[in-house]
Motif scaffolding. Sequence first.
Motif, short mmCIF file in Angstrom:
data_model
loop_
_atom_site.label_atom_id
_atom_site.label_comp_id
_atom_site.label_asym_id
_atom_site.label_seq_id
_atom_site.Cartn_x
_atom_site.Cartn_y
_atom_site.Cartn_z
N ALA A 144 -18.59 -7.23 -2.19
CA ALA A 144 -17.41 -6.42 -2.51
C ALA A 144 -16.18 -7.29 -2.71
N LEU A 145 -16.06 -8.35 -1.93
CA LEU A 145 -14.93 -9.26 -2.08
C LEU A 145 -15.05 -10.10 -3.35
N GLU A 146 -16.23 -10.59 -3.61
CA GLU A 146 -16.42 -11.42 -4.80
C GLU A 146 -16.22 -10.65 -6.09
N ASP A 147 -16.50 -9.35 -6.08
CA ASP A 147 -16.42 -8.53 -7.29
C ASP A 147 -15.10 -7.80 -7.46
N LYS A 148 -14.12 -8.09 -6.62
CA LYS A 148 -12.88 -7.31 -6.67
C LYS A 148 -11.96 -7.72 -7.82
N GLY A 149 -12.27 -8.82 -8.50
CA GLY A 149 -11.44 -9.26 -9.61
C GLY A 149 -10.06 -9.66 -9.14
N ALA A 150 -9.03 -9.20 -9.88
CA ALA A 150 -7.65 -9.58 -9.56
C ALA A 150 -7.04 -8.71 -8.47
N ARG A 151 -7.76 -7.71 -8.00
CA ARG A 151 -7.22 -6.82 -6.98
C ARG A 151 -7.11 -7.52 -5.64
N ARG A 152 -6.13 -7.12 -4.85
CA ARG A 152 -6.07 -7.50 -3.46
C ARG A 152 -7.10 -6.68 -2.69
#
Length: 268
Positions: A144-152
Motif C-alpha cells: 500500500a505504501l509503495e503503490d501510493k504514488g505522489a500521495r502522502r
Amino acid sequence: MEKVLVLTDLHICAPDARIVGLDPSQRLRAALDAALTPHPDAAGLILMGDLTHHGDATEYAVLREVLAPVLVPVMPMLGNHDRRDAFLAAFPHAPQTQSGHVQQAVDLETHRVITLDTLDGPPYPEGHHGGRLCAARLAFLENALEDKGARRALVCMHHPPITTGIPGMDQIMLANGDVVLRLLAQFPDTHLLLGHLHRTISGRTGGVSWTILKSPCHQGVLDLQSFNAHLSTNEPGAYGVVLMSNDSTIVHSEDVDVPGRQVFGGYG
C-alpha cells in the motif's frame, strides 16, 4: 483541505453494561453527533479498533445500530478487545484482505488512508492485549505504501509500535513495532495514527511522526510508574479531525460532553 474524522476505543457493551460508570453507547452517540454536525463534508469516519469491549455478537449488534444513521463512509478497524469472526458476522461487507484481515487502502486527493488490523489471533489467550502484524499484514502495508504514488500516507493502527513512557500500556504495545517503524521510515510523507492508550499523545520515533487519540468513552491515566494497564478515568471523551493537503497532515483532537462549555470572543 480534505478531512477525515476519527474515533478510537469505542468499547461498546451490552445495553445494561457500564465501564467506570459510563455508558459506551451513549458516549459514542454524543461523539458522533459532535463530530458529524460540524463536519458533514468529511471524506470518511475511521474507527480505530476496540469497537466492542468483549467482542461478542450482542455488542456488535449494538454498534451496528448506533452507526446506522452515519452517512459518511465508515472505515472500521480491529483492536485487542475485538474478535474478527464476530465482527465480520455483524458487518459482512467490511473490507477484508485475501488473508482475512480487516484492512484497506483508500485513496483521497492528496492522501492514501491505510487502515490496519493489529488484533493478535486467533487464538486469543485470556488476558492477552498486545498486538501484532503478521507477514501477510506487513506485506499489505508495504504494498500500500509503495503503490501510493505522489500521495502522502495516513497509516492507522490500533496498537502503537512505539513506547510512550506509560509502563502499563507499553507492555501491551505492538509486538513487532520495530519492524513497522523501519518500514514506515522509508516513506517520509507518512503520518501514523494510533489508539489503544485512551490518551492524546504525539511524538516522533525512528523518523516517524505519530499521534495517539483519546476514546469517546473512558480515558487512560498519565501514570509513568504503574504496570497496571487498566487504569481509567471518566474524563470527557473526544474525536479526531485529520486535515490533509499536498504538503501537510494535521491532527486535531476535540473533547466531547463538557458541561457548560462556551466559546468566547475575547478574554474580557
